[in-house]
Design a protein around this motif. Structure first.
Motif, PDB file in Angstrom:
ATOM      1  N   HIS A   1      50.567   2.891  -0.808  1.00  0.00           N
ATOM      2  CA  HIS A   1      50.567   4.038  -0.089  1.00  0.00           C
ATOM      3  C   HIS A   1      49.995   5.274  -0.870  1.00  0.00           C
ATOM      4  CE1 HIS A   1      52.987   1.429   2.638  1.00  0.00           C
ATOM      5  NE2 HIS A   1      52.506   2.494   3.556  1.00  0.00           N
ATOM      6  N   ILE A   2      50.130   5.249  -1.961  1.00  0.00           N
ATOM      7  CA  ILE A   2      49.873   6.508  -2.783  1.00  0.00           C
ATOM      8  C   ILE A   2      47.970   6.393  -2.788  1.00  0.00           C
ATOM      9  CG2 ILE A   2      49.587   7.906  -4.884  1.00  0.00           C
ATOM     10  CD1 ILE A   2      52.552   6.750  -5.346  1.00  0.00           C
ATOM     11  N   GLY A   3      47.398   5.183  -2.988  1.00  0.00           N
ATOM     12  CA  GLY A   3      46.240   5.215  -2.955  1.00  0.00           C
ATOM     13  C   GLY A   3      45.697   5.449  -1.649  1.00  0.00           C
ATOM     14  N   ARG A   4      46.220   5.036  -0.683  1.00  0.00           N
ATOM     15  CA  ARG A   4      45.567   5.091   0.746  1.00  0.00           C
ATOM     16  C   ARG A   4      45.816   6.760   1.029  1.00  0.00           C
ATOM     17  NH1 ARG A   4      42.659   1.835   3.548  1.00  0.00           N
ATOM     18  NH2 ARG A   4      42.284   3.635   4.751  1.00  0.00           N
ATOM     19  N   LEU A   5      46.918   7.438   0.559  1.00  0.00           N
ATOM     20  CA  LEU A   5      46.837   9.030   0.712  1.00  0.00           C
ATOM     21  C   LEU A   5      46.052   9.620  -0.050  1.00  0.00           C
ATOM     22  CD1 LEU A   5      50.753   9.664   0.225  1.00  0.00           C
ATOM     23  CD2 LEU A   5      49.718  10.291   2.048  1.00  0.00           C
ATOM     24  N   LEU A   6      45.559   9.137  -1.117  1.00  0.00           N
ATOM     25  CA  LEU A   6      44.433   9.921  -1.860  1.00  0.00           C
ATOM     26  C   LEU A   6      43.080   9.540  -0.800  1.00  0.00           C
ATOM     27  CD1 LEU A   6      43.113  11.386  -4.106  1.00  0.00           C
ATOM     28  CD2 LEU A   6      42.749   9.306  -5.279  1.00  0.00           C
ATOM     29  N   THR A   7      42.948   8.612  -0.422  1.00  0.00           N
ATOM     30  CA  THR A   7      41.779   8.086   0.223  1.00  0.00           C
ATOM     31  C   THR A   7      41.696   8.909   1.488  1.00  0.00           C
ATOM     32  OG1 THR A   7      41.960   5.951  -0.611  1.00  0.00           O
ATOM     33  CG2 THR A   7      40.247   5.881   1.022  1.00  0.00           C
ATOM     34  N   ASP A   8      42.837   9.038   2.186  1.00  0.00           N
ATOM     35  CA  ASP A   8      42.863   9.584   3.529  1.00  0.00           C
ATOM     36  C   ASP A   8      42.188  11.190   3.219  1.00  0.00           C
ATOM     37  OD1 ASP A   8      43.612   7.362   4.599  1.00  0.00           O
ATOM     38  OD2 ASP A   8      45.820   8.405   4.742  1.00  0.00           O
ATOM     39  N   GLN A   9      42.286  12.002   2.047  1.00  0.00           N
ATOM     40  CA  GLN A   9      41.955  13.098   2.012  1.00  0.00           C
ATOM     41  C   GLN A   9      40.267  13.238   2.031  1.00  0.00           C
ATOM     42  OE1 GLN A   9      44.381  15.095   2.048  1.00  0.00           O
ATOM     43  NE2 GLN A   9      45.722  13.104   1.836  1.00  0.00           N
ATOM     44  N   PHE A  10      39.609  12.150   1.629  1.00  0.00           N
ATOM     45  CA  PHE A  10      38.163  12.294   1.702  1.00  0.00           C
ATOM     46  C   PHE A  10      37.707  12.021   3.330  1.00  0.00           C
ATOM     47  CE2 PHE A  10      39.576  11.078  -2.412  1.00  0.00           C
ATOM     48  CZ  PHE A  10      38.821  12.089  -3.258  1.00  0.00           C
ATOM     49  N   LYS A  11      37.306  13.142   3.742  1.00  0.00           N
ATOM     50  CA  LYS A  11      37.111  12.971   5.419  1.00  0.00           C
ATOM     51  C   LYS A  11      35.642  12.318   5.416  1.00  0.00           C
ATOM     52  CE  LYS A  11      41.016  15.028   6.371  1.00  0.00           C
ATOM     53  NZ  LYS A  11      41.927  14.257   6.096  1.00  0.00           N
ATOM     54  N   ASN A  12      35.383  11.584   6.489  1.00  0.00           N
ATOM     55  CA  ASN A  12      34.175  10.984   6.881  1.00  0.00           C
ATOM     56  C   ASN A  12      33.540   9.793   5.823  1.00  0.00           C
ATOM     57  OD1 ASN A  12      34.016  12.625   9.368  1.00  0.00           O
ATOM     58  ND2 ASN A  12      33.225  14.112   8.121  1.00  0.00           N
ATOM     59  N   SER A  13      34.501   9.473   5.078  1.00  0.00           N
ATOM     60  CA  SER A  13      33.978   8.532   4.179  1.00  0.00           C
ATOM     61  C   SER A  13      34.188   7.034   4.460  1.00  0.00           C
ATOM     62  CB  SER A  13      35.094   8.515   2.675  1.00  0.00           C
ATOM     63  OG  SER A  13      36.275   8.673   3.272  1.00  0.00           O
TER      64      SER A  13
END
Ligand SMILES: Cc1cc2nc3c(=O)[nH]c(=O)nc-3n(C[C@H](O)[C@H](O)[C@H](O)COP(=O)(O)O)c2cc1C
Length: 230
Positions: A17-29
């Motif tokens: 979940h922490i990995g996904r939370l970080l990933t979600d911050q990079f929009k349009n990736s």
């Protein structure tokens, strides 16, 4: 921007979940995600076939799937729960299977311009050493920009993590993503130094063999070329 996530676990707990939370911050990736051992269910058998040719690894096809996603990514995110103060066994097995990517063998040019993040959670203590298992491998792959995030969650799963801690984690991930996005990749002294030691080894014929030396020659690294230069 391309992001590749490698999870050292199959399940979707706190670390995931922490990995996904970080990933979600990079929009349009564009995101590619792998779970270990599900996506590479093997240990290195120590046959050394890869030293001659990566295609000779008995698990080449499965590994290629992951390594292609790694090689084409701008940002790598590797996650592992802390198990007995270290990275998970599937993550370690994966690292072993990337043996030829190390600077001591056939480092890939693309690694020298990447950004990476390593995330680990523990119930109490041990994230530092768990993260180190992975950052060490990434350094030897040649990745010059590596961030770390370790946190004691006092929980066995994401649902048990307190709301207060979840708020903190979310804030940390927003800040971390901003830092990563702004950062310029610069190959530092430590990477250059280690690369030059490996280069000297190849020049003196102290590498693993002629195939390896030929690779370094073909890349131009035994002359003036360097993987961080165009
Ligand atoms: C096999 C195993 C070993 C563990 N070893 C440690 C440890 O050394 N230190 C620690 O604080 N927690 C340890 N834990 C607890 C987990 O690291 C912790 O619950 C973590 O947040 C789990 O992440 P996950 O929710 O992503 O699975 C261990 C758990 C398991 C299953």
């Amino acid at each position: 921007m391309k992001i590749t996530l490698i999870h050292g676990q199959n399940h979707k707990g706190s670390t995931y979940h922490i990995g996904r939370l970080l990933t979600d911050q990079f929009k349009n990736s564009e995101i590619r995600e792998f779970f270990l051992p599900k996506d590479l269910e093997h240990f290195c058998p120590g046959c050394y076939q890869c030293i001659e040719d990566d295609k000779k690894c008995p698990f080449y096809e499965e590994k290629k799937h992951i390594m292609d996603a790694i090689e084409t990514a701008d940002i790598l995110i590797l996650t592992t729960p802390t198990y007995c103060m270290r990275a998970s066994a599937p993550m370690k097995a994966f690292i072993d299977l990337t043996f030829t990517y190390w600077m001591s063998h056939r480092p890939r040019k693309c690694m020298f311009s990447k950004k990476a993040v390593v995330i680990s959670t523990a119930a109490g203590t041990g994230t530092k050493s768990a993260i180190k298992d992975i950052t060490n491998a990434l350094f030897y792959w040649g990745i010059p920009y590596i961030k770390e995030y370790g946190i004691s969650v006092q929980a066995m799963c994401w649902e048990q993590v307190s709301d207060k801690k979840k708020v903190k984690i979310r804030k940390d991930m927003i800040k971390l993503a901003e830092t990563i996005e702004k950062a310029k990749v610069r190959v530092g002294f430590k990477t250059r130094f280690m690369f030059n030691i490996m280069r000297m080894m190849q020049l003196k014929g102290m590498g693993s063999g002629e195939t390896e030396k030929d690779y370094w020659k073909k890349m131009g690294w035994l002359g003036k070329g360097r993987p961080w230069r165009n």
